[in-house]
Design an enzyme around this catalytic site. Structure first.
Site, PDB file in Angstrom:
ATOM      1  N   LYS A 115      25.329 -40.889  40.367  1.00 47.72           N
ATOM      2  CA  LYS A 115      25.930 -41.509  39.176  1.00 47.72           C
ATOM      3  C   LYS A 115      27.453 -41.496  39.207  1.00 47.72           C
ATOM      4  CE  LYS A 115      21.867 -41.157  36.332  1.00 47.72           C
ATOM      5  NZ  LYS A 115      21.150 -40.624  35.198  1.00 47.72           N
ATOM      6  N   GLU A 199      29.908 -36.884  30.356  1.00 45.88           N
ATOM      7  CA  GLU A 199      30.272 -38.154  29.735  1.00 45.88           C
ATOM      8  C   GLU A 199      30.530 -37.892  28.270  1.00 45.88           C
ATOM      9  OE1 GLU A 199      27.087 -40.937  30.172  1.00 45.88           O
ATOM     10  OE2 GLU A 199      27.658 -41.488  32.202  1.00 45.88           O
ATOM     11  N   ARG A 291      15.363 -50.401  41.598  1.00 46.74           N
ATOM     12  CA  ARG A 291      13.913 -50.523  41.814  1.00 46.74           C
ATOM     13  C   ARG A 291      13.299 -51.356  40.709  1.00 46.74           C
ATOM     14  NH1 ARG A 291      12.267 -47.284  37.514  1.00 46.74           N
ATOM     15  NH2 ARG A 291      13.793 -45.661  37.037  1.00 46.74           N
TER      16      ARG A 291
HETATM   17  P1  ADP Z   1      12.244 -46.824  33.837  1.00 47.92           P
HETATM   18  O1  ADP Z   1      13.678 -46.430  34.121  1.00 47.92           O
HETATM   19  O2  ADP Z   1      11.612 -47.767  34.775  1.00 47.92           O
HETATM   20  O3  ADP Z   1      12.022 -47.094  32.434  1.00 47.92           O
HETATM   21  P2  ADP Z   1      11.487 -44.123  33.868  1.00 47.92           P
HETATM   22  O4  ADP Z   1      12.880 -43.622  33.719  1.00 47.92           O
HETATM   23  O5  ADP Z   1      10.499 -43.878  32.813  1.00 47.92           O
HETATM   24  O6  ADP Z   1      11.448 -45.621  34.241  1.00 47.92           O
HETATM   25  O7  ADP Z   1      10.960 -43.620  35.255  1.00 47.92           O
HETATM   26  C1  ADP Z   1       9.810 -44.194  35.834  1.00 47.92           C
HETATM   27  C2  ADP Z   1       9.039 -43.125  36.520  1.00 47.92           C
HETATM   28  O8  ADP Z   1       9.801 -42.557  37.541  1.00 47.92           O
HETATM   29  C3  ADP Z   1       8.665 -41.983  35.622  1.00 47.92           C
HETATM   30  O9  ADP Z   1       7.437 -41.507  36.094  1.00 47.92           O
HETATM   31  C4  ADP Z   1       9.787 -40.988  35.833  1.00 47.92           C
HETATM   32  O10 ADP Z   1       9.356 -39.699  35.525  1.00 47.92           O
HETATM   33  C5  ADP Z   1      10.049 -41.185  37.308  1.00 47.92           C
HETATM   34  N1  ADP Z   1      11.425 -40.990  37.747  1.00 47.92           N
HETATM   35  C6  ADP Z   1      12.461 -41.823  37.575  1.00 47.92           C
HETATM   36  N2  ADP Z   1      13.558 -41.388  38.189  1.00 47.92           N
HETATM   37  C7  ADP Z   1      13.218 -40.226  38.780  1.00 47.92           C
HETATM   38  C8  ADP Z   1      13.927 -39.277  39.602  1.00 47.92           C
HETATM   39  N3  ADP Z   1      15.189 -39.433  39.955  1.00 47.92           N
HETATM   40  N4  ADP Z   1      13.250 -38.197  40.011  1.00 47.92           N
HETATM   41  C9  ADP Z   1      11.974 -38.015  39.677  1.00 47.92           C
HETATM   42  N5  ADP Z   1      11.248 -38.881  38.949  1.00 47.92           N
HETATM   43  C10 ADP Z   1      11.858 -39.962  38.501  1.00 47.92           C
HETATM   44  P1  ADP Z   2      18.151 -41.444  33.570  1.00 47.21           P
HETATM   45  O1  ADP Z   2      18.678 -41.631  34.956  1.00 47.21           O
HETATM   46  O2  ADP Z   2      17.426 -40.178  33.403  1.00 47.21           O
HETATM   47  O3  ADP Z   2      17.430 -42.646  33.075  1.00 47.21           O
HETATM   48  P2  ADP Z   2      20.409 -42.264  31.926  1.00 47.21           P
HETATM   49  O4  ADP Z   2      21.811 -42.040  32.360  1.00 47.21           O
HETATM   50  O5  ADP Z   2      19.877 -43.632  32.080  1.00 47.21           O
HETATM   51  O6  ADP Z   2      19.464 -41.237  32.688  1.00 47.21           O
HETATM   52  O7  ADP Z   2      20.244 -41.797  30.419  1.00 47.21           O
HETATM   53  C1  ADP Z   2      18.975 -41.774  29.807  1.00 47.21           C
HETATM   54  C2  ADP Z   2      19.135 -41.809  28.285  1.00 47.21           C
HETATM   55  O8  ADP Z   2      19.915 -40.708  27.831  1.00 47.21           O
HETATM   56  C3  ADP Z   2      19.842 -43.038  27.758  1.00 47.21           C
HETATM   57  O9  ADP Z   2      18.968 -44.126  27.567  1.00 47.21           O
HETATM   58  C4  ADP Z   2      20.413 -42.520  26.437  1.00 47.21           C
HETATM   59  O10 ADP Z   2      19.453 -42.517  25.425  1.00 47.21           O
HETATM   60  C5  ADP Z   2      20.776 -41.093  26.769  1.00 47.21           C
HETATM   61  N1  ADP Z   2      22.191 -40.998  27.210  1.00 47.21           N
HETATM   62  C6  ADP Z   2      22.631 -40.890  28.475  1.00 47.21           C
HETATM   63  N2  ADP Z   2      23.970 -40.815  28.527  1.00 47.21           N
HETATM   64  C7  ADP Z   2      24.420 -40.882  27.251  1.00 47.21           C
HETATM   65  C8  ADP Z   2      25.710 -40.836  26.622  1.00 47.21           C
HETATM   66  N3  ADP Z   2      26.828 -40.715  27.336  1.00 47.21           N
HETATM   67  N4  ADP Z   2      25.764 -40.917  25.267  1.00 47.21           N
HETATM   68  C9  ADP Z   2      24.642 -41.038  24.539  1.00 47.21           C
HETATM   69  N5  ADP Z   2      23.402 -41.070  25.059  1.00 47.21           N
HETATM   70  C10 ADP Z   2      23.274 -40.988  26.398  1.00 47.21           C
END
Ligand code: ADP
Ligand code: ADP
Ligand code: MG
Length: 472
Positions: A115, A199, A291
């Site tokens: 990230k 962040e 993906r």
């Molecule tokens: P999307 O971003 O497609 O909405 P999710 O964040 O729910 O999907 O992730 C999709 C699937 O992949 C879930 O089963 C989640 O637990 C898994 N997943 C996503 N990123 C990771 C990661 N970096 N490590 C382990 N599992 C992950």
């Molecule tokens: P992941 O890789 O697990 O999907 P993200 O960076 O996409 O992680 O963050 C997942 C969720 O966490 C976001 O959809 C949001 O709800 C919350 N989030 C992440 N970063 C922030 C932020 N800086 N401020 C507020 N909410 C956040």
């Protein structure tokens, strides 16, 4: 063209990919662990191969899976989501062994999977990012100093994170002190690296993401946005396309921004650019998922484009089948993640035998699932077992149709999130299309409901009681 695809995944997404292959006249090969012997994806693919007893590790074994793709004559591999889908080593191994990896190249996966590097690339491309640290946090002192600079509340986040894990809100310095080591240890267990960064926490934001498609000839398009603000513990529960909370102008702005982001990193194949939208309507880049995403069906539903088929065509070196100006959306679509969990008991996973399953149908309804009557949900995997996707011309019609579809679908034998989704639909805030990522947390009362049991279930319970009594 590609002739046979190895599906390096399981469950509903493996079924989804097999369906795309089938429509394109491409053979599909499923893999399955012993725990997945009776999983639906095994029978929905043309061929299937057992990969042994390691329920989870089996789906994470790069060399074994690539060897299998080679030895079974596959010329391409689809990683689905989760598991190895964002593992650059898989993409690399495929490239080395002459298997087309259906996704971007290893370099981009690696860059966007970090990230910090992703943020750097976006800053260089003049895409607005959430204010945050330039590198990883070295120490608690380092974290405190930076938090002072950007102001509380702040978010601690896993640099290599995903799936909503390793994200922690800190409202003040004492919370930061409390969380710092905890997050680091949680993150190192989950992702194999203790790297975290900070962040600024955007207060009550909306999660808006854009689906993009890019071919190998430099064409990049977007399929508009999805609103994934309904989340629990940073994991999505409901996704909507297009967002009922954006104006047309904002929609176009964010679409262009996502295309620029993808161009800046030389992106190929399907991807998602995630943004946070603040309460003063500013958009900030958050991360890019390299993906296919769980919620891709809502974008397919409003555009008519089969994203998995596009992915396969792109990997085969073909041109995108549509241009940006040919993409028109119609109506609005919503996806409900139906998880085998008990919302009334802190969403505790509920595994076991599905005693009866009836898929919802009727106008505007799609169910992508991997369950059937008699199927045992194994305890080793994600609890999501079906996705219910509903489409209608307008938001009020979508709410009405969704309620009907949630009444229509029947999953017995395990607890599910179906009644909880119904509670959300019944809330005024949701129906009024005003919600942000704090919705679930700020409505704990929605987990309080009673379930009307149907006659079949009552009869079965009475029968079981009589049998138990006779045995006594
Ligand atoms: P999307 O971003 O497609 O909405 P999710 O964040 O729910 O999907 O992730 C999709 C699937 O992949 C879930 O089963 C989640 O637990 C898994 N997943 C996503 N990123 C990771 C990661 N970096 N490590 C382990 N599992 C992950
Ligand atoms: P992941 O890789 O697990 O999907 P993200 O960076 O996409 O992680 O963050 C997942 C969720 O966490 C976001 O959809 C949001 O709800 C919350 N989030 C992440 N970063 C922030 C932020 N800086 N401020 C507020 N909410 C956040
Ligand atoms: Mg995310």
């Amino acid at each position: 063209m590609i002739k046979k695809i190895l599906i390096a995944n399981r469950g509903e997404i493996a079924v989804r990919i097999a369906r795309a292959c089938n429509e394109m006249g491409i053979k599909s090969a499923a893999i399955y662990t012993d725990a997945d012997r009776y999983s639906l994806h095994v029978t929905k693919a043309d061929e299937n191969y057992n990969i042994g007893p390691d329920s989870v590790a089996g789906y994470l074994n790069v060399s074994r899976i690539v060897d299998l793709a080679v030895s079974t004559g596959c010329d391409a591999l689809h990683p689905g989501y989760g598991f190895l889908s964002e593992n650059p080593a898989l993409a690399e191994q495929c490239a080395l062994r002459g298997i087309k990896f259906i996704g971007p190249d290893a370099k981009v996966i690696r860059q966007m999977g970090d990230k910090i590097k992703a943020r750097e690339a976006m800053i260089a491309a003049k895409i607005p990012v959430v204010p945050g640290t330039e590198g990883n946090l070295e120490s608690l002192e380092d974290a405190k100093a930076f938090a002072k600079k950007i102001g509380y509340p702040v978010m601690l986040k896993a640099t290599n994170g995903g799936g909503g894990r390793g994200i922690r809100l800190c409202k003040d310095e004492s919370e930061l002190g409390y969380n710092f080591d905890r997050v680091r240890s949680e993150v190192s267990k989950a992702f194999g690296s203790a790297d975290i960064f900070m962040e600024k926490a955007i207060v009550n934001p909306r999660h808006i993401e854009v689906q993009i498609l890019a071919d190998s000839r430099g064409n990049i398009i977007h399929l508009y946005e999805r609103d994934c603000s309904i989340q629990r513990r940073h994991q999505k529960l409901i996704e909507i396309a297009p967002s009922p909370q954006l104006t047309q102008k904002q929609r176009e702005y964010i679409g262009d921004l996502a295309v620029r982001a993808a161009k800046a990193v030389g992106y190929q194949n399907a991807g998602t650019v995630e943004f946070l939208m603040s309460d003063d309507d500013q958009f900030y880049f958050m991360e890019m998922n390299t993906r296919l995403q769980v919620e891709h069906p809502v974008s397919e539903t409003i555009t008519g484009i089969d994203i998995v088929q596009e992915q396969i065509r792109i990997a085969a070196g073909k041109k995108l089948s549509v241009k940006q100006q040919d993409i028109h959306t119609r109506g609005i679509a919503i996806e409900f993640r139906i998880n085998a969990e008990d919302p009334r008991n802190d969403f505790l996973p509920s595994f076991g035998r599905i005693s009866r399953y009836f898929a919802a149908g009727g106008p505007g309804v799609r169910t992508d699932g991997a369950i059937y009557t008699g199927y045992h949900i194994p305890p080793y995997y994600d609890s999501m077992c079906v996705k219910l996707i509903v489409w209608a011309l307008s938001w009020p019609e979508l709410i009405a149709r969704s309620k009907r579809a949630l009444k229509d679908i029947e999953v017995h034998g395990v607890k599910t999130t179906i009644p909880y989704h119904m509670q959300i639909l019944n809330s005024k805030e949701f129906a009024g299309a005003h919600f942000d990522t704090s919705f679930v947390e700020s409505h704990p009362e929605l987990t309080e409901y009673s379930i009307k049991q149907n006659k079949g279930e009552i009869a079965a319970a009475v029968g079981a009681a009589i049998a138990a009594h006779l045995q006594l």
